[in-house]
Write a protein that holds these residues in place. Structure first.
Motif, mmCIF file in Angstrom:
data_model
loop_
_atom_site.group_PDB
_atom_site.id
_atom_site.type_symbol
_atom_site.label_atom_id
_atom_site.label_comp_id
_atom_site.label_asym_id
_atom_site.label_seq_id
_atom_site.Cartn_x
_atom_site.Cartn_y
_atom_site.Cartn_z
ATOM 1 N N ASN A 1 -57.851 -55.761 -16.706
ATOM 2 C CA ASN A 1 -57.307 -55.098 -17.979
ATOM 3 C C ASN A 1 -56.075 -55.773 -18.660
ATOM 4 O OD1 ASN A 1 -55.012 -53.395 -18.531
ATOM 5 N ND2 ASN A 1 -56.369 -51.845 -18.761
ATOM 6 N N ALA A 2 -55.738 -55.771 -20.318
ATOM 7 C CA ALA A 2 -54.984 -56.583 -20.754
ATOM 8 C C ALA A 2 -53.160 -56.524 -20.328
ATOM 9 C CB ALA A 2 -54.280 -55.548 -21.934
ATOM 10 N N ARG A 3 -53.087 -55.605 -19.421
ATOM 11 C CA ARG A 3 -51.314 -55.169 -18.662
ATOM 12 C C ARG A 3 -52.164 -56.511 -17.107
ATOM 13 N NH1 ARG A 3 -46.394 -54.865 -19.017
ATOM 14 N NH2 ARG A 3 -45.785 -54.161 -17.676
ATOM 15 N N VAL B 1 -59.723 -63.171 -18.293
ATOM 16 C CA VAL B 1 -60.742 -62.238 -18.981
ATOM 17 C C VAL B 1 -62.726 -62.922 -19.227
ATOM 18 C CG1 VAL B 1 -62.046 -62.669 -21.383
ATOM 19 C CG2 VAL B 1 -59.038 -63.022 -20.975
ATOM 20 N N GLU C 1 -51.213 -59.772 -18.787
ATOM 21 C CA GLU C 1 -50.808 -59.610 -19.694
ATOM 22 C C GLU C 1 -48.584 -59.814 -18.558
ATOM 23 O OE1 GLU C 1 -46.230 -57.073 -21.618
ATOM 24 O OE2 GLU C 1 -48.890 -56.054 -21.570
ATOM 25 N N ARG D 1 -63.578 -57.586 -23.835
ATOM 26 C CA ARG D 1 -63.813 -55.689 -23.571
ATOM 27 C C ARG D 1 -64.428 -54.893 -23.986
ATOM 28 N NH1 ARG D 1 -60.375 -54.519 -19.095
ATOM 29 N NH2 ARG D 1 -60.507 -52.081 -19.406
ATOM 30 N N THR E 1 -54.066 -61.391 -26.755
ATOM 31 C CA THR E 1 -54.625 -60.875 -26.221
ATOM 32 C C THR E 1 -55.796 -60.298 -26.913
ATOM 33 O OG1 THR E 1 -52.263 -60.316 -26.631
ATOM 34 C CG2 THR E 1 -53.265 -58.125 -26.920
ATOM 35 N N SER F 1 -58.996 -61.426 -24.891
ATOM 36 C CA SER F 1 -59.367 -59.957 -24.230
ATOM 37 C C SER F 1 -59.427 -59.053 -24.496
ATOM 38 C CB SER F 1 -57.819 -59.497 -22.897
ATOM 39 O OG SER F 1 -58.094 -59.210 -22.307
ATOM 40 N N ALA F 2 -58.818 -58.278 -25.374
ATOM 41 C CA ALA F 2 -59.357 -56.883 -26.193
ATOM 42 C C ALA F 2 -61.151 -57.187 -27.009
ATOM 43 C CB ALA F 2 -58.354 -56.594 -27.368
#
Length: 245
Positions: A233-235, A228, A238, A89, A82, A85-86
């Motif tokens: 998107n992070a979703r 990545v 996940e 982005r 997470t 990824s964040a």
């Protein structure tokens, strides 16, 4: 410490020894050094001949995993993913360089490095898939020494039985030596079958599970790295992780 492995081995031995005692037999009669040497050393030689020294030593080192399981590298990985990824982005793919130095796992470092280097996601998957295939083939070859031992041990046990019977036949005129030969003959078979089904084959199957778990972890990370690199998107990332649970 994997107490299940210790308990399983103990229960198996207790069951055999208890059965021997309930049938009126002596536990000492199952202790035959000659039979043990024939079965164990003979099986080791056959496995070494089949696998080669490097594979044999690698498989032997894996034995510690039966009682001390390798560390679970998936713990905490979701939080790290997470974060990757964040960060990617928000700051771009080059920002992942900071995490390369702090990661201990070589496969994870390789994946992050490929992302930082700007490699195309399809190429990343191709490179990491080859890495996974190589790892799986090498590890499974090492695990096979235990499976091979489970196949050879009963036959070597029969060989020990024949050798014991030859000793019996050679000493028919000396009754004092008949008992030892007969004991070696039958106990060698017990050692061969017992070691194969209580030790070698269970070890092989457990190691296969451990290797499969690591392969699955690497496949999950491969999906994550590609996502990545794609800027998903992070979703989405996940959901990819959840698919491997």
């Amino acid at each position: 410490m994997d107490w299940a492995s210790l308990a399983g081995l103990a229960i198996g031995l207790i069951g055999i020894l208890s059965g021997q005692a309930l049938e009126g037999g002596q536990i000492d009669s199952l202790i035959q050094p000659a039979a043990f040497v024939i079965v164990v050393i003979g099986t080791m030689g056959a496995v070494l001949l089949q696998s080669g020294m490097a594979t044999f030593l690698r498989g032997a080192k894996m034995l510690r995993w039966i009682f001390i399981a390798p560390p679970d590298k998936t713990r905490g990985i979701e939080k790290e993913i997470t974060l990757w990824s964040a960060t990617a982005r928000r700051e771009g793919l080059l920002s992942l360089e900071r995490y390369v130095q702090s990661v201990q796992d070589a496969f994870t470092v390789k994946g992050l490095r490929l992302i930082v280097d700007g490699i195309d996601p399809y190429k990343i998957r191709e490179i990491l898939d080859v890495d996974i295939s190589t790892y799986e083939r090498r590890e499974r070859q090492a695990v096979k020494i235990w499976e091979a031992a489970g196949g050879y041990a009963p036959t070597i046990g029969i060989l020990g039985a024949v050798l014991g019977l030859i000793q019996v036949m050679e000493n028919l005129t000396d009754p004092s030596r008949l008992g030892g030969g007969i004991a070696v003959a039958f106990v060698a078979t017990v050692y061969g079958v017992g070691l194969a089904n209580l030790v070698f084959l269970p070890i092989s199957n457990k190691l296969k599970t451990i290797v499969a778990d690591e392969v699955r972890r690497r496949e999950m990370l491969t999906d994550v790295f590609c996502s990545v690199a794609n800027g998903d998107n992070a979703r989405v990332i996940e959901e990819r992780i959840l698919a491997y649970r």
